[in-house]
Design a protein around this motif. Sequence first.
Motif, PDB file in Angstrom:
ATOM      1  N   ASP A  18       0.831  -1.210   0.000  1.00  0.00           N
ATOM      2  CA  ASP A  18       0.000   0.000   0.000  1.00  0.00           C
ATOM      3  C   ASP A  18       0.865   1.258   0.000  1.00  0.00           C
ATOM      4  O   ASP A  18       0.550   2.235  -0.690  1.00  0.00           O
ATOM      5  CB  ASP A  18      -0.936   0.020   1.209  1.00  0.00           C
ATOM      6  CG  ASP A  18      -2.057  -1.000   1.100  1.00  0.00           C
ATOM      7  OD1 ASP A  18      -2.277  -1.538  -0.006  1.00  0.00           O
ATOM      8  OD2 ASP A  18      -2.704  -1.267   2.133  1.00  0.00           O
ATOM      9  N   LEU A  57       2.228   1.743  -3.429  1.00  0.00           N
ATOM     10  CA  LEU A  57       1.177   2.273  -4.309  1.00  0.00           C
ATOM     11  C   LEU A  57       0.965   3.760  -4.064  1.00  0.00           C
ATOM     12  O   LEU A  57       0.757   4.536  -5.007  1.00  0.00           O
ATOM     13  CB  LEU A  57      -0.132   1.508  -4.095  1.00  0.00           C
ATOM     14  CG  LEU A  57      -0.154   0.058  -4.566  1.00  0.00           C
ATOM     15  CD1 LEU A  57      -1.474  -0.602  -4.184  1.00  0.00           C
ATOM     16  CD2 LEU A  57       0.089  -0.029  -6.055  1.00  0.00           C
ATOM     17  N   ARG A  66       1.256   6.742  -6.765  1.00  0.00           N
ATOM     18  CA  ARG A  66       0.208   7.726  -7.062  1.00  0.00           C
ATOM     19  C   ARG A  66       0.756   9.148  -6.973  1.00  0.00           C
ATOM     20  O   ARG A  66       0.432   9.995  -7.811  1.00  0.00           O
ATOM     21  CB  ARG A  66      -0.980   7.561  -6.115  1.00  0.00           C
ATOM     22  CG  ARG A  66      -1.872   6.376  -6.444  1.00  0.00           C
ATOM     23  CD  ARG A  66      -3.172   6.409  -5.659  1.00  0.00           C
ATOM     24  NE  ARG A  66      -2.984   6.443  -4.227  1.00  0.00           N
ATOM     25  CZ  ARG A  66      -2.842   5.377  -3.439  1.00  0.00           C
ATOM     26  NH1 ARG A  66      -2.880   4.166  -3.975  1.00  0.00           N
ATOM     27  NH2 ARG A  66      -2.691   5.500  -2.140  1.00  0.00           N
TER      28      ARG A  66
END
Length: 143
Positions: A77, A80, A84
């Motif tokens: 996470d 990620l 982003r």
Amino acid sequence: DRQARATEPAPGELGELASAFNGMADAVVRSDRDRRTLTADVAHELRTPLAALQAGLEELRDGLVEPTPESLAGLHDQSLRLGRIVADLAELSAVETAGLSLHLAAVDLAQVARAALSEWEPRLRAAGLTIIAEPVGPAWVRA
């Protein structure tokens, strides 16, 4: 000298030029300040998930914790999140380079929400979350 300003009032076009110069100088100072603020904000936004990712990986590498699906999912996470942020920065750079050009069109927000739900549903389900969508029809906006 970014602090230089025309201080003497002048008549006619010379006065207009002095006023324009002062406005330009103020804009340059604001732009520099905004750039420094943006740089600090970007560094903070990147540092936070990166620190969590590094700490988690170091714990695994040093054998302080055993890898579990939950700990690996947390590290994933964070990666990620970093991805982003970098993608957002690349998009911002591309927009600034190309010049912002907006083309307004009718957009159904209900369809946008359905598409987002469809994209995220597998991940939400894997996390044990359930989303119940009750569409009531289109929601048109110009965007």
